[in-house]
Design a protein around this motif. Sequence first.
Motif, mmCIF file in Angstrom:
data_model
loop_
_atom_site.group_PDB
_atom_site.id
_atom_site.type_symbol
_atom_site.label_atom_id
_atom_site.label_comp_id
_atom_site.label_asym_id
_atom_site.label_seq_id
_atom_site.Cartn_x
_atom_site.Cartn_y
_atom_site.Cartn_z
ATOM 1 N N ASN A 1 10.075 0.307 0.249
ATOM 2 C CA ASN A 1 8.897 0.080 1.089
ATOM 3 C C ASN A 1 7.694 0.862 0.575
ATOM 4 N N ARG B 1 4.141 -0.650 -1.010
ATOM 5 C CA ARG B 1 2.799 -0.261 -0.562
ATOM 6 C C ARG B 1 1.943 0.178 -1.737
ATOM 7 N N ARG C 1 0.675 -2.871 -3.458
ATOM 8 C CA ARG C 1 -0.378 -3.547 -2.710
ATOM 9 C C ARG C 1 -1.725 -2.846 -2.876
ATOM 10 N N SER C 2 -1.681 -1.559 -3.165
ATOM 11 C CA SER C 2 -2.932 -0.794 -3.292
ATOM 12 C C SER C 2 -3.634 -1.017 -4.607
#
Length: 219
Positions: free
Chosen positions: A210, A214, A217-218
């Motif tokens: 997870n 993230r 995605r950044s």
Amino acid sequence: MVLDFSKIADKIPYILGGIIDTLQFTLLSAVVGIILGTILALIKISNNRPLKWLAIFYTSIFRGTPLILQLTLIYFSVPQLFNYPITPLMAGVIAFGLNSAAYTSETIRAGILAVDRGQREAALSLGIPYRKMMVDIIFPQALKNIMPAMVNEGINLLKDSALVSVIGVTEVLRRAGIVAAEKFLYFEPLLLAGAIYYVMVMTLTWAARNFERRLRRSD
């Protein structure tokens, strides 16, 4: 073959109590490994040849000898050499932290070198201080590259924590062994210990995935 966990039902909370010692040991060892590993990685990519060779030698020592030898050597030799009554938990954290640093340093070094060299040169040409460049530009990108390897190192630390049972740390495996000897019943408590380790490893893997998602995605 019949499994009868009812015979150890009163001892299950005792075995589960070892999770705290296991997680405490793993977390402290990981912190030592990451901090020292980062320092070693920076030394290895530096231009200071004496320190560079010293870091390489350090890595070769801890990667070239058995972990259980390092653990027992620290636990039994420190009182003899320094007259200091080191605790089993402290000996375990030191041994695993130093060992983890050797592997982590190589992972971090590879991650840093994988970042486009042009970004480093551009940052330096703009007058950005070396420390600020590493913290704000290089390390965030390197982290994305080394995340899977760092997760694997954390999982190995968690599983290898069972080794500290040989010097008396009452983590999950040690407690399962105590219950087994007390009840004259080995399969059930050891199977329970295995299930506990499995759940902890799977939880760590899920949390790391997870976190890695993230990070992606950044971008």
